[in-house]
Scaffold this motif. Structure first.
Motif, short mmCIF file in Angstrom:
data_model
loop_
_atom_site.label_atom_id
_atom_site.label_comp_id
_atom_site.label_asym_id
_atom_site.label_seq_id
_atom_site.Cartn_x
_atom_site.Cartn_y
_atom_site.Cartn_z
N PRO A 447 -45.48 -20.03 74.20
CA PRO A 447 -44.52 -19.01 74.71
C PRO A 447 -43.43 -19.84 75.56
N ILE A 448 -42.28 -19.90 74.90
CA ILE A 448 -41.05 -20.57 75.27
C ILE A 448 -40.02 -19.56 75.84
N PRO A 449 -39.33 -20.02 76.82
CA PRO A 449 -38.29 -19.09 77.15
C PRO A 449 -37.18 -19.00 76.31
N PHE A 450 -36.82 -17.72 75.77
CA PHE A 450 -35.53 -17.75 74.94
C PHE A 450 -34.62 -16.70 75.83
N ALA A 451 -33.32 -17.41 75.77
CA ALA A 451 -32.37 -16.71 76.42
C ALA A 451 -31.88 -15.21 75.67
N THR A 452 -32.05 -15.28 74.43
CA THR A 452 -31.69 -14.19 73.46
C THR A 452 -33.12 -13.46 73.20
N PRO A 453 -33.15 -12.24 72.74
CA PRO A 453 -34.34 -11.59 72.20
C PRO A 453 -35.08 -12.20 71.03
N ALA A 454 -36.24 -12.75 71.00
CA ALA A 454 -37.06 -13.63 69.92
C ALA A 454 -38.25 -13.41 70.06
N ILE A 455 -38.98 -13.78 68.94
CA ILE A 455 -40.22 -13.69 68.77
C ILE A 455 -40.87 -14.76 67.86
N ILE A 456 -42.17 -15.41 67.96
CA ILE A 456 -42.82 -16.33 67.15
C ILE A 456 -43.75 -15.71 66.36
N ILE A 457 -43.96 -15.72 65.16
CA ILE A 457 -45.12 -15.00 64.41
C ILE A 457 -45.85 -16.36 63.77
N PRO A 458 -46.81 -16.74 64.48
CA PRO A 458 -47.59 -17.92 63.75
C PRO A 458 -48.49 -18.15 62.63
N THR A 459 -48.77 -16.69 62.00
CA THR A 459 -49.64 -16.54 61.05
C THR A 459 -49.05 -16.04 59.82
N THR A 460 -49.53 -16.83 58.66
CA THR A 460 -48.98 -16.26 57.43
C THR A 460 -49.38 -14.76 57.01
N THR A 461 -50.62 -14.41 57.67
CA THR A 461 -50.94 -12.94 57.00
C THR A 461 -50.04 -12.10 57.84
N ASP A 462 -49.47 -12.25 58.99
CA ASP A 462 -48.52 -11.25 59.82
C ASP A 462 -47.16 -11.45 59.05
N THR A 463 -46.98 -12.81 58.55
CA THR A 463 -45.63 -13.07 57.73
C THR A 463 -45.73 -12.44 56.73
N GLN A 464 -46.71 -12.13 55.73
CA GLN A 464 -46.77 -11.31 54.34
C GLN A 464 -46.51 -10.09 54.64
N ASN A 465 -47.06 -9.25 55.84
CA ASN A 465 -46.78 -7.95 56.27
C ASN A 465 -45.40 -7.91 56.51
N ILE A 466 -44.65 -8.62 57.22
CA ILE A 466 -43.41 -8.50 57.55
C ILE A 466 -42.39 -8.56 56.27
N LEU A 467 -42.89 -9.37 55.45
CA LEU A 467 -42.00 -9.58 54.26
C LEU A 467 -42.28 -8.52 53.09
N GLN A 468 -43.45 -8.09 53.30
CA GLN A 468 -43.67 -6.76 52.07
C GLN A 468 -42.96 -5.48 52.49
N TYR A 469 -42.72 -5.39 53.83
CA TYR A 469 -41.99 -4.32 54.24
C TYR A 469 -40.41 -4.62 54.14
N TYR A 470 -40.16 -5.88 54.24
CA TYR A 470 -38.83 -6.23 54.17
C TYR A 470 -38.53 -5.83 52.69
N GLU A 471 -39.18 -6.35 51.83
CA GLU A 471 -38.88 -6.11 50.63
C GLU A 471 -38.75 -4.66 49.95
N ARG A 472 -39.83 -3.85 50.46
CA ARG A 472 -39.81 -2.33 50.00
C ARG A 472 -38.49 -1.77 50.60
N GLU A 473 -37.97 -2.12 51.66
CA GLU A 473 -36.76 -1.62 52.09
C GLU A 473 -35.57 -2.10 51.69
N THR A 474 -35.67 -3.25 51.03
CA THR A 474 -34.40 -3.87 50.75
C THR A 474 -33.74 -3.63 49.03
N ILE A 475 -32.51 -3.17 48.86
CA ILE A 475 -32.17 -2.89 47.55
C ILE A 475 -31.36 -4.13 47.11
N ARG A 476 -31.83 -4.71 45.92
CA ARG A 476 -31.14 -5.73 45.48
C ARG A 476 -30.39 -5.28 43.93
#
Length: 564
Positions: A447-476
């Protein structure tokens, strides 16, 4: 000053040997036919000096100088310390009459944990019959720095100056501390058994004043108190940002014992076991034995090389080896995606808030926000790590939540969170999310102090969930370029403490036994570590310069200690 005390149990060979050369036996060294004549003369002279030292009846042991490296608002309550304070005259008087010596990277005398209080720290209120220190002034450390709370301050640099050319901008030749408590390993010379660890941090944990407000990035976290708040502090600086040498540490140990400290704290140790002798008979261990025989309690960090077995670097029975544990306090943070999925992460930062409610903002993957005409290879190749503000299209990232990814730069140590924060601040990100990369696997986040809103996600499983949601909602478009960012995300408040009630737990990084006798890791019958104490995510003092952790620099010189 690098001075070696005379008439005691230590003779520093560094003043007479050229440390750029190892004390080889010339009979075992093949000399190239192309060797320079002056180099040959130098080698012969060096061998002659070494042989003379070996033959000197006053020299008991000769050992090559080695590199060494470094190894609270809630802890007193967690340990039940207030009950002990009551027995020792109350919380403000506990530790009265005790001098604790700290061998490390110096101290920041301006920090409130070490401030002078005439009602408490009056140097004439208590006389130290068996202690006789000195205040060695220098850059950033005037004579007045020894104020009654800090009763002595010295520095040692002969070994460091002999071994390398010091950087005068950060290698301050005074007791002043410029480091910061991180995982700094100064050129692999002294093992610092604590991040950054830094002496201001260690000193405030053990003997910081009572009830000092902890304020970071404008937020009040409570009040911090050392375990013995009325103990006095004696500082022996032997570690520098560029280097730390065993010879300087030994000179500091010797001087601390001569001065008469009651307790000697060492969050440092040799980087590796000795080559030519057993672990219990290295010079470092012998000096700690001499301190013990002189009546000084020696406390040494067990190390930060866990969780592997045989990783402890506190070997001897005459020093108390302290392992690190976690308390039951955590600082949970959460990333909330637009579909309602909540992902736990790490980060001492505020929430993305609008009109006093959690606010969802557009979610943007960093590599999708790069300027199309970016031509600089270094910038383009590191775009997903958010290291260079000039790589991004400001209109795409401003006011949005940007996903930055752990990649090659972080893996090889060339990229930093500080750079991400700079990019986020300069381009006015609403927040950033720093995620693990499946190519490199999970990582450990603190837990590092951040002056701006921020969060660290250190697991690849969570990363994949984030990116799957992102790609579903993003139009290219047909070329893969984004034409519409449909994903949304928010970050919850990450600065509120939670107490899980499951502790103590040995910190993952804390070195483990079994103890061993030699470089082959043959076990010995001396159990180590000796005791366990909170050493992970502890609020304590920090240097304002913080040369190795600029993310933690500034006026609010308090931080959660990540490692002991």
């Amino acid at each position: 000053m690098g001075r070696t005390p005379k008439g005691h149990f230590y003779q520093n060979p560094c003043n007479s040997l050229n440390e750029s050369k190892k004390p080889w036996d010339l009979n075992q060294r093949s000399i190239s036919p192309k060797i320079d004549v002056l180099e040959l003369v130098e080698l012969l002279e060096l061998a002659y000096k070494i042989q003379n030292l070996k033959n000197d009846s006053r020299v008991k042991l000769l050992e090559e100088d080695r590199r060494v490296k470094h190894m609270t608002t809630y802890t007193p309550q967690f340990l039940g310390i207030p009950a002990a304070w009551t027995q020792e005259g109350g919380d403000r008087n506990a530790g009265e009459g005790i001098v604790i010596g700290f061998i490390d990277s110096g101290i920041n005398p301006e920090h409130p944990s070490f401030a002078y209080d005439p009602t408490i720290n009056n140097p004439f209120r208590f006389t130290f019959d068996n202690f006789s220190g000195a205040c060695e002034e220098g850059p950033l450390f005037p004579q007045t720095s020894c104020n009654g709370k800090i009763v002595s301050a010295r520095f040692f640099s002969a070994g460091a100056q002999t071994t390398t050319t010091l950087n005068e901008s950060v290698d301050i030749l005074s007791p002043f501390d410029v480091v910061g408590h991180g995982r700094h390993e100064p050129n692999k010379i002294l093992k610092e058994n604590r991040p950054p660890w830094e002496n201001s941090h260690v000193a405030s944990t053990a003997a910081g004043n009572f009830g000092v407000p902890v304020v970071v990035n404008g937020l009040y976290y409570g009040r911090a108190t050392g375990m013995a708040p009325q103990a006095r502090i004696a500082v022996y600086k032997a570690i520098y940002p560029s280097i730390g040498t065993l010879s300087d540490v030994l000179a500091a140990i010797d001087q601390a014992v001569l001065d008469g400290v009651d307790i000697l704290t060492l969050s440092i140790g040799p980087e590796e076991p000795p080559e030519d002798t057993i672990t219990l008979l290295s010079l470092f261990e012998i000096f700690m034995l001499a301190a013990h025989k002189a009546g000084t309690l020696v406390v040494q960090a067990a190390g930060n090389e866990g969780p592997s077995p045989y990783s402890v670097i506190s070997y001897s029975p005459w020093a108390v080896g302290v392992a690190s544990c976690d308390t039951d306090r955590t600082y949970p943070a959460t990333l909330i995606l637009g579909n309602g999925l909540k992902i736990a992460g790490v980060g001492l930062s505020g929430a993305t808030v609008g009109d006093r409610l959690i606010q969802y903002n557009k979610l943007v993957l960093a590599k999708d926000a790069i300027k199309i005409n970016t031509s600089l290879p270094k910038i383009a190749n590191n775009s997903e790590e958010c290291q260079y503000a000039e790589a991004f299209d400001p209109l795409v990232v401003q006011g949005n939540v940007v996903i930055c990814t752990f990649s090659a730069g972080f893996y090889n140590g060339t990229s930093t969170l500080t750079a991400i924060i700079h990019t986020a601040t300069f381009l006015q990100f609403r927040a950033f999310v720093f995620v693990a990369n499946p190519t490199y696997g999970d990582f450990i986040a603190e837990p590092i102090p951040f002056a701006t809103p921020a969060i660290i996600i250190p697991t690849t499983t969570d990363t994949q969930n984030i990116l799957q949601y992102y790609e579903r909602e993003t139009i290219r478009d047909k070329n893969g370029l984004v034409v519409r960012y449909g994903g949304r995300a928010a970050i919850s408040e990450g600065r509120n403490a939670a107490y899980k009630g499951r502790a103590p737990i040995v910190s993952r990084f804390s070195s483990r036994g079994p103890n061993y006798i030699d470089q082959s890791r043959n076990p010995t019958d001396v159990l180590k570590p000796d005791i366990l104490a909170p050493g992970h995510q502890i609020w304590a003092a920090w240097s304002p310069m913080s040369v190795f952790n600029p993310i933690l620099s500034g006026e609010n010189n308090y931080v959660a200690r990540l490692l002991l």
